[in-house]
Design an enzyme around this catalytic site. Sequence first.
Site, PDB file in Angstrom:
ATOM      1  N   GLU A   1       0.829  -1.212   0.000  1.00 42.49           N
ATOM      2  CA  GLU A   1       0.000   0.000   0.000  1.00 42.49           C
ATOM      3  C   GLU A   1       0.864   1.264   0.000  1.00 42.49           C
ATOM      4  OE1 GLU A   1      -4.177  -1.369   1.999  1.00 42.49           O
ATOM      5  OE2 GLU A   1      -2.594  -0.843   3.407  1.00 42.49           O
TER       6      GLU A   1
ATOM      7  N   GLU B   1      -6.593  -7.519  -1.663  1.00 42.91           N
ATOM      8  CA  GLU B   1      -7.234  -7.523  -0.353  1.00 42.91           C
ATOM      9  C   GLU B   1      -8.713  -7.214  -0.547  1.00 42.91           C
ATOM     10  OE1 GLU B   1      -5.452  -5.182   2.714  1.00 42.91           O
ATOM     11  OE2 GLU B   1      -3.415  -5.927   2.308  1.00 42.91           O
TER      12      GLU B   1
END
Length: 664
Positions: free
Chosen positions: A203, A281
């Site tokens: 991320e 995710e």
Amino acid sequence: MMKYFAQLAGLAIVLACSTTTTSQNLPSVYEYFANGTELRGLVAQNRVFTLNGREIRIISGAMHYFRVHPAQWRDRLRKLRAMGANAVETYVPWNLHEFRKGEFDFGNGTNDLSEFLDVRTYIQTAQEEDLLVLIRPGPYICTEWDFGGLPSWLQRDPNMKVRENNQPYLDRVKIYLDNFLPQVADLQFTRGGPIIAIQIENEYGAFSPRSSEYLQFVRDLYNQHGFNESLHFTSDNSFGGSGMEGSLPGVLQTANFQNSPTNLFNQLRQVQPDMPTMAMEFWAGWFNHWGDAKQGGTTPEFMASVLEEILGPWNGSVNFYMFHGGTNYGFMAGGNTRGDPPYIDADVTSYDYDAPLSEAGDYTRKYDLAAELIDMYENPKLRKPQRPAESNKAAYPTLGLQRYLTYSDVIERIPSSSKFQLERPVSMENLPMNGDSGQSFGYIIYRKNVFIAPNDDSSFRGSWPRDVGFLLVDGELVQDGSDLWINSIKEFPLTVTQAGNHTVDLLVEPLTRVNYGTAGDFIQQKGIAPIHQSKIEINGEEVTNVEVIAAEFSNAWVKQLSGFSAVGNDTTIRAPVLLQSSFDISGEPADTWLDMSRWSKGIVFVNGFNIGRYWNVGPQQNLYVAAPLLKTGENIITIFEQVQPHTEIVFSDTPNLGEPPSSA
């Protein structure tokens, strides 16, 4: 979506009857994809994935080996394959594998969670259970884990800037990856193993300042260790600007989200029009902070509707985050910063995550819906195992409190190697201990002997202890336990009945090092940390020449404790206190929970293993005790209660994580 639920209702009955019969005539994942002698790795192009030349839709589930007892790995992995998944994803926690600077632990160490760290065996077990593997070594992993998986000792270097193109940081990243990657490089699919893809950082698009040079440095290390044979990818939850903020040219980008997949997938299409779409995710539930009103998560029906959108209109691949969350054992739970007091939201011990498989490995409605949708879209059909049975549960008999160590007893038993006389208070991380690694976890005590007389207006002022402060005079708590002192400035009168030298202690409990944010959020020293303007004053003067005591509460230390006093009918027990009781199990141990709802705040050890924190602010009310932590015969429960102990230790055969989620 309703038409799919109608189809699923019929499919459920068919699947229940057919899984163990017709499925056995189908090829396994490896029989189908690993045919031939020259194995080709995972390729992403023309909007599809291929593995060894055959098209594959990746159906993966996140399950972290460091959050699940090794004796339960196979059971959970088999349940993942039985759901229809063909892969498992795991992060790799740098802060466990290099707990002390320069000392690496891959399951052969003596640290609290060493038993959980044989990542090689975990990956091999996944292959034995017919699963491919996606690995995410970080170096930063977020995952609601202390400091996002970064070692706390990085902060000892004043020139350190984590997650940046900073030479001190890059030097340590190289040492870490040079030790980790050789552990698993030969387990890549192209070499006969299960690993098909590896993530670069994590991320990174949400971090600032960003550095493509840093990302390239990590990627180059992967290639140097032979991981050019596996697909490289990044994952982010937004793709604004150029869309490349968190990635590199030629690296597959994947999306992280809980809802609205079309929005992020459209953004990805703009950035990489010829690449397959994948949710790395897909947040199938959510986590909790202490003090939340109810359990985080989503309804099963909502989860299924988003999954159908991924699999159907987008023909996408997916990784359930989480499939099985497990437990934040010990002091390892992460947290987030917040803009108002107490400026930190610490995560609870349970990482159940409202996932398809519960913390105890039980099936949920989400599991059933996911299995049915996966079966609907599976092509080709592959063999799956029968669903393993759920574990046995037990509510063992209630225990009275049997023995205890006072706060002073506890301090006496801390080794001299963890006690320091310093000119000024320092943070845990900067203590001269553990081979230049400082103190990572536990509690830290700042002690000063002061002359105090009755009614002399003596006072104590503490500024910004990180994170929870407990003031004691001569071993007795000064403050009201109902009003915890968290990340703030407080002043207390020092009241005594006799004039003389008195021992003033500030006991500090770090709640967590936050695991998400920008550069400033990753400056996180704990205790009395001058870098955070923390200080101690007595009678208006800053305290110097202070004794600092590192109370690490390691499993090994707790196991060897002795000299407890018996609890009698007339015993008055005052916190902080270490309490212990024993009980016997005849036959095979079962999963159980400790009901901590009538206790205040502290940690629990089962047979010397730290199963995590409890706190009466909720929403989590009891702690999961996995059966492998128990044994036939005598078992010992040890509780360090910081505020107000209860009079009993109560077991339950069901979890209590708070009010269930009611919506997305």
